[in-house]
Design a protein around this motif. Structure first.
Motif, PDB file in Angstrom:
ATOM      1  N   ARG A   1       0.849  -1.188   0.000  1.00 51.76           N
ATOM      2  CA  ARG A   1       0.000   0.000   0.000  1.00 51.76           C
ATOM      3  C   ARG A   1       0.891   1.246   0.000  1.00 51.76           C
ATOM      4  N   LEU A   2       0.667   2.136  -0.951  1.00 58.77           N
ATOM      5  CA  LEU A   2       1.477   3.339  -1.082  1.00 58.77           C
ATOM      6  C   LEU A   2       0.794   4.522  -0.398  1.00 58.77           C
ATOM      7  N   ASP A   3       1.579   5.540  -0.102  1.00 64.17           N
ATOM      8  CA  ASP A   3       1.061   6.733   0.569  1.00 64.17           C
ATOM      9  C   ASP A   3       0.588   7.749  -0.472  1.00 64.17           C
ATOM     10  N   GLN A   4      -0.349   7.318  -1.310  1.00 66.14           N
ATOM     11  CA  GLN A   4      -0.927   8.218  -2.302  1.00 66.14           C
ATOM     12  C   GLN A   4      -2.287   7.679  -2.706  1.00 66.14           C
ATOM     13  N   GLN A   5      -3.068   8.521  -3.371  1.00 64.43           N
ATOM     14  CA  GLN A   5      -4.403   8.129  -3.785  1.00 64.43           C
ATOM     15  C   GLN A   5      -4.608   8.456  -5.260  1.00 64.43           C
ATOM     16  N   THR A   6      -5.614   7.814  -5.837  1.00 71.10           N
ATOM     17  CA  THR A   6      -5.926   8.036  -7.241  1.00 71.10           C
ATOM     18  C   THR A   6      -7.449   8.024  -7.417  1.00 71.10           C
ATOM     19  N   ASN A   7      -7.906   8.268  -8.631  1.00 72.35           N
ATOM     20  CA  ASN A   7      -9.347   8.299  -8.927  1.00 72.35           C
ATOM     21  C   ASN A   7     -10.092   9.227  -7.965  1.00 72.35           C
ATOM     22  N   ILE A   8      -9.514  10.384  -7.728  1.00 72.87           N
ATOM     23  CA  ILE A   8     -10.135  11.354  -6.820  1.00 72.87           C
ATOM     24  C   ILE A   8     -11.338  11.981  -7.509  1.00 72.87           C
ATOM     25  N   MET A   9     -12.489  11.909  -6.842  1.00 73.44           N
ATOM     26  CA  MET A   9     -13.732  12.425  -7.412  1.00 73.44           C
ATOM     27  C   MET A   9     -14.485  13.166  -6.317  1.00 73.44           C
ATOM     28  N   GLY A  10     -15.527  13.888  -6.702  1.00 72.31           N
ATOM     29  CA  GLY A  10     -16.241  14.620  -5.672  1.00 72.31           C
ATOM     30  C   GLY A  10     -17.465  15.339  -6.182  1.00 72.31           C
ATOM     31  N   LEU A  11     -18.066  16.067  -5.267  1.00 78.18           N
ATOM     32  CA  LEU A  11     -19.322  16.756  -5.530  1.00 78.18           C
ATOM     33  C   LEU A  11     -19.056  18.197  -5.966  1.00 78.18           C
ATOM     34  N   GLY A  12     -19.839  18.660  -6.925  1.00 79.03           N
ATOM     35  CA  GLY A  12     -19.714  20.043  -7.375  1.00 79.03           C
ATOM     36  C   GLY A  12     -18.539  20.243  -8.310  1.00 79.03           C
TER      37      GLY A  12
END
Length: 373
Positions: free
Chosen positions: A235-246
């Motif tokens: 597990r790496l200290d990063q994220q992907t596929n960031i999505m959200g509202l608005g």
């Protein structure tokens, strides 16, 4: 062309707007009424499900309705057919019409409600207003004989590993030696039982979203020649596929707040809007949330928006926005109707790619409850 059942259509829909994107607690999304386990030739797309919409679905011969607003929003204690809601459910069931709802997951999805609103307003250089979803990034490290490495890299890339921004099939390979001794009962790909074997191997490393873990491991095991492959998942200290509202974006050119209000009326097809702010002030950076976005006024302000466009603005929230210097344009909740054409077009294209024989019909029923006089 292939006849399709409802489950196949919804599986395709959820590949675009999965339930995991929902950002409201206990959001009643998914199949609300009926069954998806049946052939579907025609789908009606609508913002709301009311009696007129159901009558339209019956007249059109639709077996499935895809709606944005769930027809059953709160848990039911009973279904009585002597009240309007119960009569609606009864009519749907008697005519074997299933209803599937995609609510806040469709708000968040790329190309969903908020992107469709931003498209209508021609917003450029867009970003997410409020992040609500992200996936952890994992790294698969696997050791494999040199002769099999290319087949492995291709299988992992096909399964979705190694996608970084605008690049795909990314991997890293280093060369080394693997050592092992096969014991009785083993069936080694190389080497002999009881003898220490040295094999020239490579280490292949790829990164991938956590949601693809099972798919990646299956792809790796399917092509790996060893009985017991050596591999690590980190597990790496990063994220992907960031999505959200608005969404937050910029108008193609600066205009006054009054001009923007008129532009909104034209682009979103509404007869009137409510405005908070100085009508002669210049605006360019716009934040928006489809539906009710009252709780996001401070988020919009922190994003540096000149105007926050959202529906159902409360009186005291409007006063709070005014106090922090945030201008408001409220075109109402019903502007989410942009999803009707958007979903119908998207799903028709996806089904065509799959060679599915299914028609998507856009409702002609106006479900806006308010009259403007």
């Amino acid at each position: 062309m292939k006849t399709v059942n409802g489950q196949e259509i919804i599986q395709l829909f959820e590949s675009w707007s999965p339930k995991k994107l929902a950002c409201m607690e206990n959001d009643p999304i998914g199949l609300a009424i009926g069954t998806l386990n049946k052939p579907v030739n025609k789908v009606l797309v609508t913002l709301d499900v009311n009696e007129a919409v159901v009558d339209e679905a019956i007249a059109q011969g639709c077996e499935l309705i895809i709606a944005h607003h769930p027809p059953i929003f709160r848990r039911l204690a009973n279904i009585r057919t002597d009240n309007p809601a119960g009569q609606l459910y009864e009519k749907l069931i008697k005519h074997d019409i299933a209803v599937y709802a995609a609510h806040t997951n469709l708000d968040v999805a790329n190309g969903g409600v908020n992107d469709l609103l931003a498209d209508a307003l021609q917003l450029e250089n867009r970003s997410i207003l409020e992040e609500t979803y992200a996936e952890d990034v994992l790294k698969l490290v696997v050791f494999i004989p040199t002769a099999n490495a290319e087949e492995l890299r291709e299988a992992l890339a096909k399964a979705g590993a190694g996608r970084l921004g605008s690049y795909e099939a990314c991997s890293y390979t280093s060369v080394g030696e693997g050592r092992f001794r096969a014991r009785d009962g083993a069936n080694p790909h190389v080497g002999l039982i009881g003898e220490l074997h040295v094999e020239r191997e490579v280490k292949v490393e790829v990164v991938f979203p956590a949601s693809l873990k099972n798919r990646l491991l299956k792809a790796m095991l399917n092509v790996h020649p060893y009985e017991e492959p050596a591999y690590d998942v980190i597990r790496l200290d990063q994220q992907t596929n960031i999505m959200g509202l608005g969404r937050v974006g910029y108008l193609p050119q600066e205009m006054t707040l009054h001009e923007f209000a008129e532009f909104v009326k034209q682009q979103l097809d509404v007869p009137t809007v409510r405005v908070v702010g100085d009508l002669q002030s210049k605006v360019k950076k716009i934040a928006l949330v489809g539906g009710d976005g009252n709780k996001y006024i401070y988020t919009a302000k922190r994003a540096g928006a000149d105007v926050f466009l959202t529906g159902d603005m409360y009186f005291h929230t409007a006063q709070d926005a005014q106090a922090i210097g945030l201008q408001i344009v409220d075109p109402g909740h019903h502007v989410e109707k942009v999803m009707i054409a958007g979903v119908a077009k998207k799903m028709a294209a996806m089904c065509k790619d799959k060679n599915f024989t299914v028609e998507f019909v856009q409702t002609t029923i106006d479900t806006e409850p308010f009259l403007f006089v």
